[in-house]
Design a protein around this motif. Structure first.
Motif, PDB file in Angstrom:
ATOM      1  N   UNK A   1      12.262  -6.663 -19.856  1.00 20.15           N
ATOM      2  CA  UNK A   1      11.757  -5.603 -18.985  1.00 20.15           C
ATOM      3  C   UNK A   1      12.929  -4.774 -18.478  1.00 20.15           C
ATOM      4  N   UNK A   2      12.921  -3.501 -18.810  1.00 18.32           N
ATOM      5  CA  UNK A   2      14.049  -2.628 -18.509  1.00 18.32           C
ATOM      6  C   UNK A   2      13.640  -1.521 -17.553  1.00 18.32           C
ATOM      7  N   UNK A   3      14.555  -1.183 -16.671  1.00 19.31           N
ATOM      8  CA  UNK A   3      14.377  -0.042 -15.789  1.00 19.31           C
ATOM      9  C   UNK A   3      15.570   0.880 -15.966  1.00 19.31           C
ATOM     10  N   UNK A   4      15.328   2.035 -16.557  1.00 17.62           N
ATOM     11  CA  UNK A   4      16.404   2.976 -16.822  1.00 17.62           C
ATOM     12  C   UNK A   4      16.823   3.672 -15.535  1.00 17.62           C
TER      13      UNK A   4
ATOM     14  N   UNK B   1      35.198   0.980 -26.525  1.00 20.83           N
ATOM     15  CA  UNK B   1      35.349   2.245 -27.245  1.00 20.83           C
ATOM     16  C   UNK B   1      34.469   2.261 -28.497  1.00 20.83           C
ATOM     17  N   UNK B   2      34.472   1.162 -29.253  1.00 17.89           N
ATOM     18  CA  UNK B   2      33.675   1.118 -30.485  1.00 17.89           C
ATOM     19  C   UNK B   2      32.194   1.346 -30.203  1.00 17.89           C
ATOM     20  N   UNK B   3      31.715   0.802 -29.105  1.00 18.53           N
ATOM     21  CA  UNK B   3      30.289   0.916 -28.768  1.00 18.53           C
ATOM     22  C   UNK B   3      29.992   2.098 -27.849  1.00 18.53           C
ATOM     23  N   UNK B   4      31.023   2.883 -27.536  1.00 15.83           N
ATOM     24  CA  UNK B   4      30.853   4.076 -26.682  1.00 15.83           C
ATOM     25  C   UNK B   4      30.147   3.720 -25.371  1.00 15.83           C
ATOM     26  N   UNK B   5      30.543   2.602 -24.764  1.00 16.31           N
ATOM     27  CA  UNK B   5      29.885   2.176 -23.532  1.00 16.31           C
ATOM     28  C   UNK B   5      30.178   3.132 -22.381  1.00 16.31           C
ATOM     29  N   UNK B   6      31.335   3.764 -22.396  1.00 12.74           N
ATOM     30  CA  UNK B   6      31.679   4.681 -21.314  1.00 12.74           C
ATOM     31  C   UNK B   6      30.759   5.883 -21.228  1.00 12.74           C
ATOM     32  N   UNK B   7      30.185   6.282 -22.347  1.00 14.58           N
ATOM     33  CA  UNK B   7      29.250   7.414 -22.346  1.00 14.58           C
ATOM     34  C   UNK B   7      27.812   6.944 -22.543  1.00 14.58           C
ATOM     35  N   UNK B   8      27.595   5.661 -22.341  1.00 14.12           N
ATOM     36  CA  UNK B   8      26.285   5.087 -22.608  1.00 14.12           C
ATOM     37  C   UNK B   8      25.313   5.213 -21.456  1.00 14.12           C
ATOM     38  N   UNK B   9      24.215   4.509 -21.588  1.00 12.76           N
ATOM     39  CA  UNK B   9      23.147   4.499 -20.580  1.00 12.76           C
ATOM     40  C   UNK B   9      23.196   3.175 -19.823  1.00 12.76           C
ATOM     41  N   UNK B  10      22.383   3.083 -18.774  1.00  6.44           N
ATOM     42  CA  UNK B  10      22.266   1.803 -18.067  1.00  6.44           C
ATOM     43  C   UNK B  10      20.820   1.586 -17.652  1.00  6.44           C
ATOM     44  N   UNK B  11      20.279   0.442 -18.099  1.00  7.18           N
ATOM     45  CA  UNK B  11      18.944  -0.004 -17.689  1.00  7.18           C
ATOM     46  C   UNK B  11      19.077  -1.410 -17.119  1.00  7.18           C
ATOM     47  N   UNK B  12      18.520  -1.605 -15.942  1.00  5.61           N
ATOM     48  CA  UNK B  12      18.500  -2.957 -15.397  1.00  5.61           C
ATOM     49  C   UNK B  12      17.558  -3.828 -16.238  1.00  5.61           C
ATOM     50  N   UNK B  13      17.989  -5.049 -16.496  1.00  2.24           N
ATOM     51  CA  UNK B  13      17.207  -5.983 -17.309  1.00  2.24           C
ATOM     52  C   UNK B  13      16.592  -7.054 -16.414  1.00  2.24           C
TER      53      UNK B  13
END
Length: 585
Positions: A20-23, A505-517
């Motif tokens: 269950x994710x909340x963006x 860097x490989x996964x581009x986490x710095x420009x990624x999204x965040x959803x609470x799980x």
């Protein structure tokens, strides 16, 4: 926005059969480097000493830049290296356009920038615009001039109150203890006016209501931009403009909110007029190529008010002190992350994350305390000592979690080695002005500024100096924390950082999204999804069940390998192979 997925996890897994994710933060489509940057703070005095005088220098930084490049950073931020009497670690500047001889020369600085360019590392430098040294020629000219003269108008001089002006103009207190005012002496020996210094008496505040001050700093900005710097970290960016009339203030000297005294009312901080200054600076930087940046050190609350510093035509970044000060507690950390992303997203700015710097107890020590010591103002030999094992375990988990967050990250030199504060430093070695001004009541920041250990050779100050000298003493057990000792240990903190930064860097986490799980114990666990990376941090006492996914990186060797995540550990899990989910609003 609530998103659900099904089926991400196989039925044979734990109770979390659906994730269950909340963006709360969408992926960033703006590719400008500073929006997802990793910036490494170098405190020059304590980085590497090649001259042998016990004080780090620019040549020492240049010599080791290749090792920082291996961390996959975007930029280095250099704390002040300008000409200075060094009353406050160089934050008392006497010449903003030259290098102090203890650090080298302008030619050494140019060589550093050239080497950094070869390694694709940008160089950001500290700018100290709120105050200068009392040895700065402008302040010396002010002292030699009459009240009301153009020279004095560069600073904040006022007549005293009470009979014969014997009392300060108002009740403001210095950050370092005592009054924020010092009285001058007239040429004939009689008492004169008072000048304002929010910090040490050797650091008079500039008068930013004066256009001549603004012109001087625009000149300084251009001087360093022309030398190739990629931007500035702006010291005490919220303090430049003071409220008209300089009214008394009953709150904390640093302007942090307390009952009855909200920080928004502090007359020496966060005045609306300061934003016009930063807009003018942003306009200057925008005339240079290379996407130059401004980062504010602005101690402002609440977070939506801090976001004013990074509106589209002002600063690019500002430090997130709410995140740095978050307790080791899951709901509080989630709240800070949510509030941060919400506030900065509202002005289309990236959030920056930081756990340590040159002004606070290193997070390896801070997180090992059962409760804060001295309000966070250093840790001394007579204080309760941190639990070393707990502190390091939590620090590694906190760092791994931070490096998975979208936005920018600031690292403080030595945190990649898991360095603690020097918590048993003897009083005779302490040099922080807050320690000196309060007679030792406040310990100050020396514990987090101890020179770095590069190798196990104690005779060479663990490789910091060519002669073994060190301006602050290092703990005797730092050989095992040296870079040399850690580089070949696959489980070391150094290699944890190297691995996590590469994958970030490989996964581009710095420009990624965040959803609470959801699906984890809310009181104990912080869990979020960034792209195909599920991050789980266990801040509780008991182990928690993990979903049956591949581990990308773990804060400790073997953590999560049995499907359970122990207390004070964190992991990144890989959803890319099982990403059959369909997300919908």
């Amino acid at each position: 926005m609530s998103l659900s997925s099904s089926p991400v996890l196989p039925a044979s897994g734990p109770a979390l059969q659906t994730l269950d994710l909340t963006l709360i933060h969408p992926q960033d489509s703006d590719a400008r480097w500073w929006r997802s940057s990793v910036i490494y703070q170098v405190y020059p005095r304590s980085f590497r000493d090649l001259s042998g005088d016990g004080i780090g220098d620019l040549s020492g930084i240049t010599a080791e830049l290749h090792q920082l490049a291996e961390l996959d950073i975007d930029a280095v931020w250099l704390s002040p290296f300008y000409t200075s009497p060094q009353k406050d670690g160089g934050y008392d500047v006497s010449d903003y356009c030259d290098v102090d001889p203890i650090f080298g020369t302008l030619a050494d600085f140019d060589a550093l920038v050239a080497r950094a360019d070869e390694l694709a590392i940008r160089v950001i430098i500290d700018l100290v615009p709120n105050h200068c040294s009392n040895e700065h020629p402008l302040f010396q000219a002010a002292l030699a001039s009459d009240a009301g003269s153009p020279e004095r108008e560069m600073f904040i001089f006022r007549d005293g109150t009470g009979e014969d002006g014997n009392f300060p103009p108002n009740n403001w207190q210095s950050h370092f203890g005592g009054s924020a005012w010092t009285r001058t002496q007239n040429p004939d020996g009689t008492p004169g006016q008072w000048y304002l210094h929010l910090f040490d008496s050797s650091q008079p505040d500039f008068n930013w209501d004066n256009t001549a001050v603004r012109a001087e700093f625009e000149r300084i900005l251009r001087f360093w931009l022309d030398r190739g710097v990629s931007g500035f970290r702006v010291d005490v960016a919220h303090a430049l403009v003071k409220a008209a009339g300089l009214p008394d203030w009953g709150g904390r000297a640093d302007g942090i909110s307390t009952p009855g005294f909200p920080g928004a009312d502090a007359p020496m901080f966060g005045q609306e007029e300061v934003h016009a200054i930063f807009r003018s600076w942003r306009a200057i930087l925008d005339t240079y190529d290379g996407d130059r940046v401004l980062c504010a050190e602005a101690s402002i609350d609440p977070l939506p008010r801090l976001a004013d510093w990074v509106r589209p035509d002002e600063m690019h970044q500002t430090f997130n002190f709410a995140y740095l000060g978050a307790p080791w507690e899951a709901s509080g950390l989630r709240r800070v992350i949510t509030d941060s992303l919400s506030a900065f997203d509202a002005v289309s700015a990236p959030t920056t994350w930081v756990l340590s710097n040159h002004d606070v107890v290193r997070h390896t020590s801070r997180l090992g305390l059962s409760e804060p010591v001295r309000g966070g103002d250093g840790i001394g030999a007579a204080d309760p000592q941190p639990d070393t094992a707990v502190g390091l375990s939590r620090a590694r988990a906190a760092s791994l979690t931070m490096l998975a967050l979208p936005g920018g990250v600031y690292l403080y030199q030595g945190e990649e080695l898991g360095l603690p504060d020097h918590t048993r430093m003897a009083a005779e070695h302490r040099q922080d002005p807050s320690f000196l001004r309060t007679g030792g009541e406040r310990l100050g920041r020396d514990g987090c500024r101890v020179p770095l250990p590069w190798n196990a050779n104690a005779d060479g100050a663990f490789g910091f100096s060519t002669t073994g000298q060190s301006w602050l003493p290092q703990p005797e057990d730092w050989a095992e924390l040296s870079r040399e000792a850690q580089i070949s240990d696959s489980n070391s903190t150094l290699n944890l950082y190297r691995t996590a930064l590469r994958i970030r860097r490989e996964r581009a986490l710095g420009s990624g999204s965040l959803s609470w799980a959801g699906g984890f114990p809310e009181d104990d666990v912080v869990a979020f999804l960034n792209g195909d990376t599920l991050v789980v941090l266990n801040m509780g006492r008991d182990a928690v069940q993990l979903p049956p996914l591949d581990i990308v990186v773990a804060s400790e060797a073997g953590a999560g390998a049995d499907g359970r995540l122990d207390s004070n550990h964190a992991v990144w899990l890989d959803l890319s192979a099982d990403r059959s989910a369909s997300f919908q609003d």
